[in-house]
Design an enzyme around this catalytic site. Structure first.
Site, mmCIF file in Angstrom:
data_model
loop_
_atom_site.group_PDB
_atom_site.id
_atom_site.type_symbol
_atom_site.label_atom_id
_atom_site.label_comp_id
_atom_site.label_asym_id
_atom_site.label_seq_id
_atom_site.Cartn_x
_atom_site.Cartn_y
_atom_site.Cartn_z
ATOM 1 N N MET A 1 40.103 33.045 -46.415
ATOM 2 C CA MET A 1 40.879 31.824 -46.548
ATOM 3 C C MET A 1 42.305 32.184 -46.945
ATOM 4 O O MET A 1 42.528 32.793 -47.987
ATOM 5 C CB MET A 1 40.269 30.897 -47.600
ATOM 6 C CG MET A 1 38.964 30.228 -47.184
ATOM 7 S SD MET A 1 39.121 29.263 -45.673
ATOM 8 C CE MET A 1 40.419 28.107 -46.094
ATOM 9 N N ASP B 1 41.572 31.999 -41.742
ATOM 10 C CA ASP B 1 41.578 30.537 -41.649
ATOM 11 C C ASP B 1 42.577 29.955 -42.645
ATOM 12 O O ASP B 1 42.425 30.127 -43.853
ATOM 13 C CB ASP B 1 40.166 30.010 -41.938
ATOM 14 C CG ASP B 1 40.049 28.514 -41.747
ATOM 15 O OD1 ASP B 1 41.040 27.878 -41.363
ATOM 16 O OD2 ASP B 1 38.946 27.985 -41.967
ATOM 17 N N GLY B 2 43.611 29.287 -42.108
ATOM 18 C CA GLY B 2 44.551 28.599 -42.974
ATOM 19 C C GLY B 2 45.992 28.961 -42.707
ATOM 20 O O GLY B 2 46.409 30.106 -42.937
ATOM 21 N N GLY B 3 46.742 28.025 -42.159
ATOM 22 C CA GLY B 3 48.163 28.249 -41.938
ATOM 23 C C GLY B 3 48.490 29.230 -40.842
ATOM 24 O O GLY B 3 49.608 29.757 -40.780
ATOM 25 N N GLY C 1 44.223 25.129 -35.979
ATOM 26 C CA GLY C 1 44.011 23.704 -35.799
ATOM 27 C C GLY C 1 45.240 23.039 -35.227
ATOM 28 O O GLY C 1 45.294 22.706 -34.052
ATOM 29 N N MET D 1 32.955 19.965 -45.524
ATOM 30 C CA MET D 1 33.448 19.812 -46.895
ATOM 31 C C MET D 1 32.687 18.692 -47.598
ATOM 32 O O MET D 1 32.430 17.652 -47.001
ATOM 33 C CB MET D 1 34.939 19.472 -46.886
ATOM 34 C CG MET D 1 35.802 20.413 -46.077
ATOM 35 S SD MET D 1 37.531 19.883 -46.119
ATOM 36 C CE MET D 1 38.200 20.872 -44.778
ATOM 37 N N HIS E 1 35.638 25.670 -34.232
ATOM 38 C CA HIS E 1 35.459 25.851 -35.674
ATOM 39 C C HIS E 1 35.194 24.500 -36.326
ATOM 40 O O HIS E 1 35.942 23.539 -36.127
ATOM 41 C CB HIS E 1 36.710 26.490 -36.270
ATOM 42 C CG HIS E 1 36.524 26.973 -37.669
ATOM 43 N ND1 HIS E 1 35.733 28.064 -37.980
ATOM 44 C CD2 HIS E 1 37.033 26.517 -38.845
ATOM 45 C CE1 HIS E 1 35.773 28.263 -39.285
ATOM 46 N NE2 HIS E 1 36.536 27.327 -39.840
ATOM 47 N N HIS F 1 31.772 26.427 -41.041
ATOM 48 C CA HIS F 1 32.292 26.926 -42.310
ATOM 49 C C HIS F 1 31.828 25.978 -43.417
ATOM 50 O O HIS F 1 32.314 24.853 -43.523
ATOM 51 C CB HIS F 1 33.824 26.981 -42.222
ATOM 52 C CG HIS F 1 34.491 27.454 -43.467
ATOM 53 N ND1 HIS F 1 35.858 27.362 -43.650
ATOM 54 C CD2 HIS F 1 34.004 28.030 -44.609
ATOM 55 C CE1 HIS F 1 36.173 27.859 -44.828
ATOM 56 N NE2 HIS F 1 35.066 28.253 -45.432
ATOM 57 N N ASP G 1 34.534 22.646 -39.844
ATOM 58 C CA ASP G 1 34.640 22.706 -41.306
ATOM 59 C C ASP G 1 33.782 21.630 -41.970
ATOM 60 O O ASP G 1 33.962 20.440 -41.714
ATOM 61 C CB ASP G 1 36.088 22.510 -41.735
ATOM 62 C CG ASP G 1 36.947 23.720 -41.448
ATOM 63 O OD1 ASP G 1 36.517 24.840 -41.788
ATOM 64 O OD2 ASP G 1 38.043 23.558 -40.872
ATOM 65 N N MET H 1 31.976 24.710 -46.746
ATOM 66 C CA MET H 1 32.730 24.599 -47.995
ATOM 67 C C MET H 1 32.012 23.590 -48.875
ATOM 68 O O MET H 1 32.500 22.484 -49.140
ATOM 69 C CB MET H 1 34.172 24.175 -47.697
ATOM 70 C CG MET H 1 34.983 25.262 -47.024
ATOM 71 S SD MET H 1 36.654 24.734 -46.571
ATOM 72 C CE MET H 1 36.319 24.055 -44.948
ATOM 73 N N SER I 1 43.686 20.612 -43.772
ATOM 74 C CA SER I 1 44.342 21.253 -42.647
ATOM 75 C C SER I 1 45.854 21.131 -42.785
ATOM 76 O O SER I 1 46.357 20.233 -43.456
ATOM 77 C CB SER I 1 43.883 20.595 -41.343
ATOM 78 O OG SER I 1 44.396 21.265 -40.224
ATOM 79 N N GLY I 2 46.578 22.063 -42.146
ATOM 80 C CA GLY I 2 48.026 21.965 -42.097
ATOM 81 C C GLY I 2 48.766 22.555 -43.282
ATOM 82 O O GLY I 2 49.964 22.336 -43.437
ATOM 83 N N SER J 1 40.006 24.724 -34.531
ATOM 84 C CA SER J 1 39.493 23.926 -35.642
ATOM 85 C C SER J 1 39.639 22.441 -35.342
ATOM 86 O O SER J 1 40.750 21.909 -35.284
ATOM 87 C CB SER J 1 40.245 24.267 -36.929
ATOM 88 O OG SER J 1 39.839 23.412 -37.970
#
Length: 220
Positions: A135, A173-175, A195, A35, A31, A64, A33, A66, A142-143, A7
């Site tokens: 998700m 995706d996420g964490g 990421g 937004m 990836h 992705h 993102d 969003m 991120s993070g 990411s």
């Protein structure tokens, strides 16, 4: 074998091309993102950045979306280089139509779901998509820390896919990090979006190698 999606939201954006070239031999896709500051509380990248990125790598690019009104932008993102497009279940009234639009334009179609969205809502679209993007944080930044309940969702989604005899990809995706990557794979994840674990980790090569050795241990 599990795939790794790097990411770029977590990379040094002032050196985007260099950052991608640094990791591309170790990952399976990039990836991207998108937004809009409306569907999620942040603004990230758009079409010009994707166009520039497409020139810098031959890896597949997963986009992705969003954003609200994704139907207004799908064609252009694919024109500028998206190989995969994830559309949020929560963002459109006509998901089936958009999924098939993505496919008609030659890209792979994923449906993305937010942490609060139950997987049973996918029952009427699961046979039409190439993958589901789960998700495991609230989208936008991120993070963030992985939401523990996401593991059960991934397991149940994998069960749904197996019962239907499908080859649907499950992207998380996420964490995602060295602490939970193994258990995610063992419970059915086939693509991990990372990421910070890649772009801000001096040992990312070893981490990726160890993840790719994992195998699903899902039991019916």
């Amino acid at each position: 074998m599990v795939k790794i999606a790097a990411s770029i939201l977590a990379c040094d954006l002032a050196r985007l091309a260099d950052e991608v070239k640094r990791v591309e031999e170790h990952v399976d896709m990039i990836h991207f993102d998108v937004m809009d500051g409306h569907f999620v509380p942040n603004i990230s990248f758009g079409l010009p950045v994707l166009k520039a990125l497409r020139k810098e790598t031959k890896l597949p690019i997963s986009v992705h979306l969003m954003i609200t009104n994704p139907e207004d932008y799908i064609d252009r993102f694919i024109e500028e280089g998206a190989d995969m497009v994830a559309i949020h279940y929560e963002s459109t009234f006509h998901l089936h139509r958009l999924v098939h639009r993505v496919k008609d334009l030659g890209a792979r179609a994923f449906v993305a779901i937010n942490p609060h969205t139950p997987i049973n809502l996918l029952s009427e679209i699961i046979t039409d998509v190439d993958g589901v993007l789960v998700m495991s944080v609230n989208p936008g930044f991120s993070g963030q820390r992985f939401i523990a309940r996401s593991l059960e969702k991934i397991r149940n989604l994998r069960k749904m896919v197996k019962e239907l005899g499908l080859e649907t990809e499950i992207m998380v995706d996420g964490g995602v990090n060295e602490e939970n990557a193994s258990i995610l794979v063992k419970n059915g994840a086939t693509i991990l979006v990372m990421g910070y674990g890649i772009f801000r980790n001096d040992n990312y090569v070893e981490l990726i190698k160890s993840i790719k050795q994992e195998r699903e241990e899902f039991a019916d």
